[in-house]
Every structure is written in C-alpha cells, then in structure tokens.
Design an enzyme around this catalytic site. Structure first.
Site, mmCIF file in Angstrom:
data_model
loop_
_atom_site.group_PDB
_atom_site.id
_atom_site.type_symbol
_atom_site.label_atom_id
_atom_site.label_comp_id
_atom_site.label_asym_id
_atom_site.label_seq_id
_atom_site.Cartn_x
_atom_site.Cartn_y
_atom_site.Cartn_z
ATOM 1 N N CYS A 1 -5.375 -2.508 2.615
ATOM 2 C CA CYS A 1 -5.290 -2.406 4.066
ATOM 3 C C CYS A 1 -6.433 -3.168 4.727
ATOM 4 C CB CYS A 1 -5.250 -0.941 4.484
ATOM 5 S SG CYS A 1 -4.843 -0.677 6.220
ATOM 6 N N GLU B 1 0.827 -1.198 0.000
ATOM 7 C CA GLU B 1 0.000 0.000 0.000
ATOM 8 C C GLU B 1 0.872 1.262 0.000
ATOM 9 O OE1 GLU B 1 -3.492 1.954 2.870
ATOM 10 O OE2 GLU B 1 -2.089 0.463 3.670
ATOM 11 N N LYS C 1 -9.500 2.504 -3.067
ATOM 12 C CA LYS C 1 -9.982 1.972 -1.795
ATOM 13 C C LYS C 1 -11.391 2.482 -1.544
ATOM 14 C CE LYS C 1 -8.539 1.470 3.052
ATOM 15 N NZ LYS C 1 -7.525 1.859 4.064
#
Length: 527
Positions: A401, A284, A348
């Site tokens: 994540c 990430e 995301k």
C-alpha cells in the site's frame, strides 16, 4: 501585475485567509490525474504576495511570524482539503459504524498537514527580503517542510509539491539526480518566480534562472529517456491479477470461497502472450482468510502453480493464536511455491495510523475511539523488510500500500534487489483522484531507484513501470483481469538513492543560504 500584487498584499482578515485557501486548492490541479502544472505559476506567486503583506506590530519573534504561519496554514488547508477529500471514502465503506469519523478524515487530516505549510511560510518569512531572495526563502521553507513531512508524526508525504513538476516521464528524470528533496525545493523556486513581475526587482535574473532550470529539466529528461537502459541479460515474466473485488464483500465469510475461486481462475487463465509467468502477483489482502485456518487453500495454490513459478499474494497473517497467547495480526505479502508451501513472508512495516492501528491506543480507548475504517482487527508492524527470492533467482522487494510513497523506505536493500513490487487495495477510495495519485508516486520510485516496478491493485491501477518511469502496460480502474508482461531486469547504481538525497540536501540548504544572505544584507543596508 503591480496593481494586482498590491491588492493581494493589502488583503486582511477573512479575505486574506480565503485567498490563501483558494490559491492552495487551485494548486492541486497540478497533481495526478489532472497534471496541469501551470496552475502553480499562479498559486505560488499569490502566496508570495500574501507573505509580502504578512506583517505584524513589533513583538516577540513568535508573534511576528504568526501572520506568515497563518497564511501558509490556509494555503496548505486548501491544498490538502482539495487534494485529499477522497480519504473520506474509506470511513464510508461501513458507514453505519464509521460515518462519525468522516469529518476527522476529510477535514482533520488536511488541517494537520497544513501545519507543515504554515511552518514553511514561517521559516521563509524569517529570512524574507525583496526580489529573488524571498523566492529562495520560500523554496527553502517548502523544501524543508516537505522533507519533514516524510517522517514526522509517522510521515505522510502525499502530493508533495515536487510531483507537480513531474507529470510525464520526460519530466521525471531529474528526480534521479536530486531526489524528492531537491525536486520540492526547485519546483517551488520556479513556480514562485512570476511574483517578480510585480516589482521588476531581480526580474531578469529570475526569468533567466527559471528558464535555465526548466530547460535543463527537459533536456536531461530527453537525454536520459533516449539513452539505453543497461540490462543484465535476464528477463522476468510476470502476471498481475486485478480482481476488482467489492470491499463490502471483503470480510464476508459467506463469499470468501467465491473470492478465492475468482483469484484462482484469473491466475490460471491462458497466457496472453509469451512464456508462462515466473511470478504471479496478487493485490494487498487478496487472500480472504488466514492460511492457518484454511490449509486446503495452500493445496489449491500448489495445484495452480507449476515448477518455476512463484506467487506473491497480499494476505493477513496471524501469530500466537495456536499457542493460547494473545493473537497478533500482520498485513503481509507471502511467497508460495509450486509445492503449495509458504517459502517467505514480509510484513508491512509502515502501518496507517487510525486505519490499521491506533497510536496511543490506551489514551484513545478512554474516549471510546477505535480504528476509523472497516477491517478485521488492529495490526502489528513488521520487524524488517527483505527481498523475496523468486523461483528463477530474481529478487523482488515488496511494499504494501502506501509504503511506496516514502522515498527513504524504498531505498532499503536495493543492493540485493532486481525489481520493486507494490501491492495495494485502493478500492477504499473508489474512482477518485486518490488511486491515480498513488500510482504516480509509485512511478517516481522506479525512476529514483533505477529499478522496474510491478504493481497489483484490487480495483486499479495495476501496471508495469520501467526504470525510467514509463508505463509499459496497465489495467484501467475497476477492470477485472490479468496483465502479462516480460520485464527486463537491469544493472543499476545501488547507491543511487543516497547520492541524489545528498544532492537534494545541498540544493535545499543552498536556497537557505542565499535567502539568509540576502535577507541579512537587506537588514544591514542603511535606509
């Protein structure tokens, strides 16, 4: 045992709160990296006995439930404080700016999450009865609370109780049948069963049921682990890069080139074994700048990659700045081909509140509050998730994540997915239980979906997990290096997730029905 239970039932005031708090804190030892699930066979019976004594003078229904709610809240506060204290590390990365938020992160988050366990105990107390009925009631209450924790207030189902029953792959396989909804309820049902030792009522029935459930849990795991995984005849060679970049340098403009050079050098190192990787995976936000500002970086990546290779890299993505409008920023993964072109991107969707964006931003701004952790800007959520087509034809579904901890989120687009990809930067939390807990939850997603999973983390834990949750290979915490692996792609039931979710709900409401029936029967029974 009866004497001990009686003393716990009669506790009052601060002694009752402290006992509940300590019981919850003890239960955290059942989670990764400790995996000592036997502590739950102590914590949950203590909670049952505390709830036996959670009574009040006759009043309105809400007031009658307040002692049970308070007991559950103290249990939850101990559990989440002991299990999530490491979140405070994120606000200390730039302590000069964010140290003020440390109490909110370390104490505030556990206090809020404890409300769910307060609710669990209040719901259980509604249908409380003697004997095994109250064990079923607690299983229903916690199963319901853990399910609500997956989506209420943006959701944060970290360290759900069901994970305590799945410390190793042998004990992970049941989740493929009943999902996390069922595992949470069943785990509490078994963990709380020793409470029957105090009164002997329904003891033989409880011991028999617990033994049968544990035997089935182990036996199914053994059979499933020893059954061959049905491959589709294709393999995907992957290289996972773990750069172990210090977060204090992450957004330092003076060292960005050095960071990027480190990523290139690791990615281009000679193969450890086997064929050239078809997929190279970076963690990430591993690209330390915007590609719109550094087109030369794409040229360098084109020089790095060969035909048939795809790089999936975590990167910040910018929109709108070139048009003169307000810029929008996204936490993304981008797919880059051998020509150095960005061929796909996925943003995301599930952002971290107060870390990546501020909910009710205008309200908090009036109090002078901004995001609580170090980072370049507030982010926008993406619009949709889709699998990324790799150069060899395989399709990888990316999760950034903590998106990987949400079972329902991971179920999206499984019908057109060959492999799950998780990129993260757990360096925020140092070498604490946090990264180990995060990796464990990613493991369980592989078992739930029946798909292999590959994971790249900045400082660890990076690894390859097979569809049964077995770790094929992994890099240790804080190591810098690459992991090369060949991942067999599999045939799997594309509807598996929804099937086990239904099964889990059936189990949850079965416990609710049993508890309600026994509770009602006890109330109607003549004295």
């Amino acid at each position: 045992m009866e004497r001990l239970a009686g003393r716990i039932i009669l506790l009052w005031g601060w002694r009752r709160a402290l006992t509940a708090f300590l019981a919850g804190a003890l239960a955290v030892l059942s989670q990764a990296p400790f995996d000592f699930f036997a502590v739950c066979l102590v914590s949950f019976p203590v909670l049952v006995w505390l709830l036996d004594g959670a009574t009040s003078a006759p009043a309105g229904p809400m007031r009658r439930l307040m002692p049970a709610f308070a007991t559950g809240w103290w249990f939850g506060f101990g559990y989440f404080l002991a299990g999530l204290w490491w979140i405070g590390g994120a606000v200390l990365v730039e302590a000069d700016s964010f140290a003020w938020a440390l109490p909110l992160a370390v104490v505030g988050i556990p206090a809020l999450l404890a409300l769910f366990y307060g609710l669990a105990c209040a719901v259980a107390r509604l249908v409380w009865s003697d004997g095994i009925g109250r064990i079923a009631a607690l299983a229903f209450g916690f199963g319901l609370a853990e399910w609500l924790r997956t989506f209420l207030f943006t959701g944060f189902p970290w360290n759900a109780i069901g994970y305590a029953a799945m410390p190793i792959p042998l004990l992970m396989q049941s989740v493929s049948v009943v999902g996390m909804i069922g595992m949470n309820a069943l785990a509490v049902f078994v963990f709380a069963m020793p409470a029957l030792l105090a009164s002997q009522r329904h003891l033989r029935l409880g011991v028999t049921l617990a033994a049968l459930l544990m035997a089935a849990h182990v036996a199914f795991g053994y059979v499933r682990l020893n059954a061959p995984v049905e491959a589709n005849g294709e393999n995907l060679s992957v290289r996972i890069v773990q750069p172990s970049i210090d977060l204090s340098e992450k957004w330092d403009a003076e060292v960005r080139d050095r960071i990027f050079r480190t990523m290139l050098d690791l990615s281009g190192a000679p193969e450890q074994e086997g064929a050239r990787p078809q997929l190279i995976l970076w963690p990430e936000t591993s690209v330390p700048f915007f590609f719109t500002e550094r087109p030369d970086a794409l040229v360098a990546l084109g020089d790095l990659l060969h035909d048939g290779q795809t790089l999936i890299a975590g990167a910040m993505r910018e929109e709108g700045a070139s048009t003169g409008s307000d810029a929008r920023y996204y936490n993304s993964v981008v797919a880059i081909d051998a020509a150095g072109e960005i061929v796909d991107a996925v943003d995301k969707l599930h952002l971290v509140p107060f870390g990546e964006y501020i909910p009710f931003a205008d309200l908090f701004a009036s109090f002078g509050l901004s995001q609580f952790v170090a980072g370049p800007m507030n982010l926008e959520p993406g619009n949709e998730r889709h699998p990324i087509a790799l150069a060899g034809g395989a399709k990888a579904l990316p999760f950034i994540c903590y998106e990987i901890i949400f079972p329902a989120l991971v179920a999206v687009d499984l019908a057109s997915t060959d492999i799950i990809v998780n990129v993260t930067n757990d360096a925020w939390f140092g070498d604490t239980p946090g990264p180990y807990q995060h990796f464990r939850q990613a493991q369980i997603r592989a078992v739930e979906t029946g798909l292999p999973l590959i994971r790249a983390a900045n400082t660890g834990i990076s690894g390859v997990v097979d569809p049964r949750g077995r770790i094929v290979d992994a890099l240790s915490m804080n190591a810098r290096g690459v992991l090369d692996a060949v991942v067999p792609l599999v045939r799997q039931d594309k509807q598996m997730f929804w099937k086990h979710s239904v099964n889990g709900l059936v189990i949850l409401f079965f416990f609710g029905a049993i508890a309600a029936g026994l509770g009602l029967g006890q109330r109607l029974r003549p004295n």
